[in-house]
Every structure is written in C-alpha cells, then in structure tokens.
Design a protein around this motif. Sequence first.
Motif, PDB file in Angstrom:
ATOM      1  N   GLN A   2       0.850  -1.191   0.000  1.00 47.26           N
ATOM      2  CA  GLN A   2       0.000   0.000   0.000  1.00 47.26           C
ATOM      3  C   GLN A   2       0.885   1.239   0.000  1.00 47.26           C
ATOM      4  O   GLN A   2       1.917   1.270   0.680  1.00 47.26           O
ATOM      5  N   LEU A   3       0.469   2.227  -0.775  1.00 48.39           N
ATOM      6  CA  LEU A   3       1.247   3.446  -0.904  1.00 48.39           C
ATOM      7  C   LEU A   3       0.338   4.644  -0.631  1.00 48.39           C
ATOM      8  O   LEU A   3      -0.796   4.683  -1.101  1.00 48.39           O
ATOM      9  N   GLN A   4       0.849   5.613   0.108  1.00 44.89           N
ATOM     10  CA  GLN A   4       0.088   6.804   0.470  1.00 44.89           C
ATOM     11  C   GLN A   4       0.899   8.038   0.082  1.00 44.89           C
ATOM     12  O   GLN A   4       1.892   8.361   0.724  1.00 44.89           O
ATOM     13  N   ALA A  22       4.474   7.191   1.499  1.00 41.41           N
ATOM     14  CA  ALA A  22       4.703   6.213   2.558  1.00 41.41           C
ATOM     15  C   ALA A  22       4.320   4.827   2.056  1.00 41.41           C
ATOM     16  O   ALA A  22       3.234   4.648   1.490  1.00 41.41           O
ATOM     17  N   VAL A  23       5.203   3.882   2.262  1.00 39.72           N
ATOM     18  CA  VAL A  23       5.028   2.526   1.738  1.00 39.72           C
ATOM     19  C   VAL A  23       4.809   1.568   2.896  1.00 39.72           C
ATOM     20  O   VAL A  23       5.479   1.668   3.925  1.00 39.72           O
ATOM     21  N   SER A  24       3.880   0.632   2.721  1.00 42.12           N
ATOM     22  CA  SER A  24       3.508  -0.255   3.823  1.00 42.12           C
ATOM     23  C   SER A  24       4.499  -1.386   4.048  1.00 42.12           C
ATOM     24  O   SER A  24       4.446  -2.040   5.087  1.00 42.12           O
ATOM     25  N   SER A  25       5.398  -1.623   3.103  1.00 41.88           N
ATOM     26  CA  SER A  25       6.394  -2.691   3.239  1.00 41.88           C
ATOM     27  C   SER A  25       7.797  -2.102   3.243  1.00 41.88           C
ATOM     28  O   SER A  25       7.990  -0.947   2.875  1.00 41.88           O
ATOM     29  N   ALA A  26       8.747  -2.918   3.650  1.00 47.14           N
ATOM     30  CA  ALA A  26      10.138  -2.484   3.642  1.00 47.14           C
ATOM     31  C   ALA A  26      10.567  -2.157   2.222  1.00 47.14           C
ATOM     32  O   ALA A  26      10.559  -3.025   1.343  1.00 47.14           O
ATOM     33  N   ILE A  27      10.937  -0.914   1.979  1.00 49.14           N
ATOM     34  CA  ILE A  27      11.246  -0.514   0.612  1.00 49.14           C
ATOM     35  C   ILE A  27      12.558  -1.110   0.130  1.00 49.14           C
ATOM     36  O   ILE A  27      12.823  -1.136  -1.069  1.00 49.14           O
ATOM     37  N   THR A  28      13.380  -1.602   1.033  1.00 45.44           N
ATOM     38  CA  THR A  28      14.616  -2.269   0.624  1.00 45.44           C
ATOM     39  C   THR A  28      14.333  -3.581  -0.106  1.00 45.44           C
ATOM     40  O   THR A  28      15.206  -4.119  -0.770  1.00 45.44           O
ATOM     41  N   ASP A  29      13.089  -4.084   0.026  1.00 41.94           N
ATOM     42  CA  ASP A  29      12.704  -5.322  -0.657  1.00 41.94           C
ATOM     43  C   ASP A  29      12.013  -5.075  -1.998  1.00 41.94           C
ATOM     44  O   ASP A  29      11.625  -6.022  -2.677  1.00 41.94           O
ATOM     45  N   ILE A  30      11.834  -3.816  -2.347  1.00 46.81           N
ATOM     46  CA  ILE A  30      11.060  -3.465  -3.534  1.00 46.81           C
ATOM     47  C   ILE A  30      11.987  -3.095  -4.678  1.00 46.81           C
ATOM     48  O   ILE A  30      12.875  -2.262  -4.512  1.00 46.81           O
ATOM     49  N   ALA A  31      11.766  -3.726  -5.830  1.00 47.02           N
ATOM     50  CA  ALA A  31      12.675  -3.554  -6.961  1.00 47.02           C
ATOM     51  C   ALA A  31      12.598  -2.160  -7.573  1.00 47.02           C
ATOM     52  O   ALA A  31      13.606  -1.613  -8.009  1.00 47.02           O
ATOM     53  N   TRP A  32      11.390  -1.606  -7.613  1.00 47.92           N
ATOM     54  CA  TRP A  32      11.163  -0.342  -8.334  1.00 47.92           C
ATOM     55  C   TRP A  32      10.169   0.489  -7.560  1.00 47.92           C
ATOM     56  O   TRP A  32       9.086   0.014  -7.240  1.00 47.92           O
ATOM     57  N   LEU A  33      10.534   1.717  -7.307  1.00 49.59           N
ATOM     58  CA  LEU A  33       9.629   2.693  -6.707  1.00 49.59           C
ATOM     59  C   LEU A  33       9.664   3.937  -7.581  1.00 49.59           C
ATOM     60  O   LEU A  33      10.743   4.464  -7.855  1.00 49.59           O
ATOM     61  N   GLY A  34       8.487   4.351  -8.011  1.00 56.84           N
ATOM     62  CA  GLY A  34       8.478   5.450  -8.958  1.00 56.84           C
ATOM     63  C   GLY A  34       7.372   6.450  -8.733  1.00 56.84           C
ATOM     64  O   GLY A  34       6.439   6.223  -7.948  1.00 56.84           O
ATOM     65  N   ASP A  71      14.007   7.119   2.020  1.00 63.32           N
ATOM     66  CA  ASP A  71      14.447   6.966   3.404  1.00 63.32           C
ATOM     67  C   ASP A  71      14.068   5.555   3.816  1.00 63.32           C
ATOM     68  O   ASP A  71      12.894   5.274   4.100  1.00 63.32           O
ATOM     69  N   ASP A  72      15.042   4.670   3.834  1.00 62.48           N
ATOM     70  CA  ASP A  72      14.758   3.262   4.114  1.00 62.48           C
ATOM     71  C   ASP A  72      14.195   3.070   5.526  1.00 62.48           C
ATOM     72  O   ASP A  72      13.358   2.202   5.753  1.00 62.48           O
ATOM     73  N   ALA A  73      14.652   3.865   6.458  1.00 58.96           N
ATOM     74  CA  ALA A  73      14.194   3.721   7.845  1.00 58.96           C
ATOM     75  C   ALA A  73      12.715   4.080   7.986  1.00 58.96           C
ATOM     76  O   ALA A  73      12.009   3.529   8.828  1.00 58.96           O
ATOM     77  N   LYS A  74      12.259   4.998   7.145  1.00 61.01           N
ATOM     78  CA  LYS A  74      10.864   5.439   7.203  1.00 61.01           C
ATOM     79  C   LYS A  74       9.991   4.760   6.160  1.00 61.01           C
ATOM     80  O   LYS A  74       8.792   5.036   6.090  1.00 61.01           O
ATOM     81  N   ASN A  75      10.606   3.913   5.325  1.00 61.44           N
ATOM     82  CA  ASN A  75       9.865   3.289   4.222  1.00 61.44           C
ATOM     83  C   ASN A  75       9.088   4.328   3.420  1.00 61.44           C
ATOM     84  O   ASN A  75       7.884   4.179   3.135  1.00 61.44           O
ATOM     85  N   THR A  76       9.798   5.363   3.049  1.00 57.58           N
ATOM     86  CA  THR A  76       9.185   6.491   2.351  1.00 57.58           C
ATOM     87  C   THR A  76      10.076   6.917   1.189  1.00 57.58           C
ATOM     88  O   THR A  76      11.303   6.917   1.319  1.00 57.58           O
ATOM     89  N   ILE A  77       9.434   7.257   0.083  1.00 55.85           N
ATOM     90  CA  ILE A  77      10.174   7.875  -1.007  1.00 55.85           C
ATOM     91  C   ILE A  77       9.677   9.307  -1.171  1.00 55.85           C
ATOM     92  O   ILE A  77       8.568   9.644  -0.767  1.00 55.85           O
ATOM     93  N   TYR A  78      10.535  10.124  -1.769  1.00 58.58           N
ATOM     94  CA  TYR A  78      10.235  11.540  -1.915  1.00 58.58           C
ATOM     95  C   TYR A  78      10.456  11.962  -3.368  1.00 58.58           C
ATOM     96  O   TYR A  78      11.233  11.350  -4.100  1.00 58.58           O
ATOM     97  N   LEU A  79       9.793  13.035  -3.729  1.00 60.25           N
ATOM     98  CA  LEU A  79      10.051  13.671  -5.010  1.00 60.25           C
ATOM     99  C   LEU A  79      10.174  15.166  -4.741  1.00 60.25           C
ATOM    100  O   LEU A  79       9.174  15.834  -4.464  1.00 60.25           O
ATOM    101  N   GLN A  80      11.404  15.640  -4.758  1.00 54.89           N
ATOM    102  CA  GLN A  80      11.648  17.069  -4.602  1.00 54.89           C
ATOM    103  C   GLN A  80      11.511  17.712  -5.974  1.00 54.89           C
ATOM    104  O   GLN A  80      12.218  17.343  -6.905  1.00 54.89           O
TER     105      GLN A  80
END
Length: 114
Positions: A2-4, A22-34, A71-80
């Motif tokens: 799940q992504l928010q 914000a991603v519901s799973s550990a993003i270190t396990d995810i091949a692609w985040l976009g 941010d792997d610790a927060k399981n979050t990706i950002y777009l500046q």
Amino acid sequence: VQLQASGGGLVHTGGSLRLSCAVSSAITDIAWLGWYRQAPGKQREFVAAIIKSGRTRYDDSVKGRFTISRDDAKNTIYLQMNNLEPEDTAVYFCNSMRGGHNDWGQGTLVTVSS
C-alpha cells in the motif's frame, strides 16, 4: 503493497514542492519505486524512479529540476520538485513493482499557476 502519497498543493511558477509516498512494506525489498503523473485529459506518464540498488531514472522533462530519493528507515520515497512549471500540473502517483505486483497510491494533486 500500500502506498500513500502526500505533499501536493498550489504553487506559482518557479516554486518548489516535496512529495512523499509512505510505503507499507520495507522498501529495501522493492525492486522499483516510482512517481508518475497524469494531467487533465492526458495519459499517465513516467516522471522518476529509484530502483533497489539506489540508481535513479528521470523523464527528460524533469531532469535537473526533480529529485527522487528514499528513506529506508521510514519506508518512504520523496520527489523534490524545483523550478515548477505550469506544464507540471497533474495528479502525481507513486508506484511500486515487486514480485510481479504493480501497486499504486491514490495520487496527490500538484497545481502550478503561471
């Protein structure tokens, strides 16, 4: 997965925004985040991605202006997003691909006024 997505809003031309997903799973396990976007009356298009190794990809229209990070610790990706243009107005969606699954967040609206 799940992504928010959040962080959209109204800015003037040349302004900046930072989107979060914000991603519901550990993003270190995810091949692609976009990040993708869909402008009114147009098809959804690719904006930027970060792959498991940390390498990033950008559409030519945003290179030098947008930066994707995670941010792997927060399981979050950002777009500046800097130096925004009216053409960047769209609903922005985050996306993950893992194990054959392709998941989407609900989208956040970015409006850039001229």
